[in-house]
Design a protein around this motif. Structure first.
Motif, mmCIF file in Angstrom:
data_model
loop_
_atom_site.group_PDB
_atom_site.id
_atom_site.type_symbol
_atom_site.label_atom_id
_atom_site.label_comp_id
_atom_site.label_asym_id
_atom_site.label_seq_id
_atom_site.Cartn_x
_atom_site.Cartn_y
_atom_site.Cartn_z
ATOM 1 N N VAL A 1 0.842 -1.201 0.000
ATOM 2 C CA VAL A 1 0.000 0.000 0.000
ATOM 3 C C VAL A 1 0.873 1.246 0.000
ATOM 4 N N LEU A 2 1.889 1.273 0.864
ATOM 5 C CA LEU A 2 2.741 2.457 0.941
ATOM 6 C C LEU A 2 3.570 2.637 -0.327
ATOM 7 N N CYS A 3 4.042 1.550 -0.924
ATOM 8 C CA CYS A 3 4.798 1.645 -2.182
ATOM 9 C C CYS A 3 3.923 2.229 -3.293
ATOM 10 N N GLU A 4 2.642 1.893 -3.279
ATOM 11 C CA GLU A 4 1.721 2.390 -4.303
ATOM 12 C C GLU A 4 1.288 3.832 -4.056
ATOM 13 N N ARG A 5 1.149 4.222 -2.807
ATOM 14 C CA ARG A 5 0.509 5.509 -2.494
ATOM 15 C C ARG A 5 1.442 6.613 -2.032
ATOM 16 N N MET A 6 2.690 6.290 -1.787
ATOM 17 C CA MET A 6 3.643 7.327 -1.385
ATOM 18 C C MET A 6 4.664 7.491 -2.508
ATOM 19 N N VAL B 1 6.140 11.814 8.418
ATOM 20 C CA VAL B 1 6.041 10.817 7.344
ATOM 21 C C VAL B 1 5.418 9.531 7.887
ATOM 22 N N ALA B 2 5.836 9.110 9.066
ATOM 23 C CA ALA B 2 5.250 7.910 9.676
ATOM 24 C C ALA B 2 3.767 8.128 9.987
ATOM 25 N N ARG B 3 3.400 9.320 10.421
ATOM 26 C CA ARG B 3 1.982 9.609 10.677
ATOM 27 C C ARG B 3 1.178 9.535 9.385
ATOM 28 N N ARG B 4 1.740 10.092 8.301
ATOM 29 C CA ARG B 4 1.054 10.025 7.007
ATOM 30 C C ARG B 4 0.917 8.580 6.541
ATOM 31 N N ALA B 5 1.985 7.787 6.715
ATOM 32 C CA ALA B 5 1.937 6.365 6.343
ATOM 33 C C ALA B 5 0.841 5.647 7.122
#
Length: 94
Positions: free
Chosen positions: A22-27, A76-80
């Motif tokens: 998910v993070l690879c796709e959306r960040m 960044v961790a909060r956004r993730a």
């Protein structure tokens, strides 16, 4: 978080989890490459992602503080964490 990039090791030999996907796709800032030891030590943020614990911020690497050494996740961790939460609320992956 190193020089504006969110680094994740390539999936070779790793079990590429749904959260990581998910993070690879959306960040847009995710770069799949291994971090050097110096990058680990100098990172502004370091966090792990797992299905059980979600996003977990690390406060030290090799006994050296990460970022300012303060507790809790950075921006960044909060956004993730929000991205993972939003994905879960939307029904997750197909």
């Amino acid at each position: 978080m190193v020089d504006g990039d969110v680094l994740t090791a390539p999936a070779r030999g790793l079990l590429p989890g749904i959260g990581r996907d998910v993070l690879c796709e959306r960040m847009a800032e995710v770069v799949q490459r291994a971090a050097t030891r110096d990058e680990w030590r100098g990172a502004a943020e370091v966090f792990t992602v797992s299905a059980f614990a979600g996003v977990t911020a690390l406060t030290a690497v090799d006994d050296a503080p990460v970022g300012d050494g303060g507790p809790g996740p950075g921006p960044v961790a909060r956004r993730a964490a929000l991205l993972l939460h939003d994905d879960d609320r939307a029904g997750g992956r197909d």
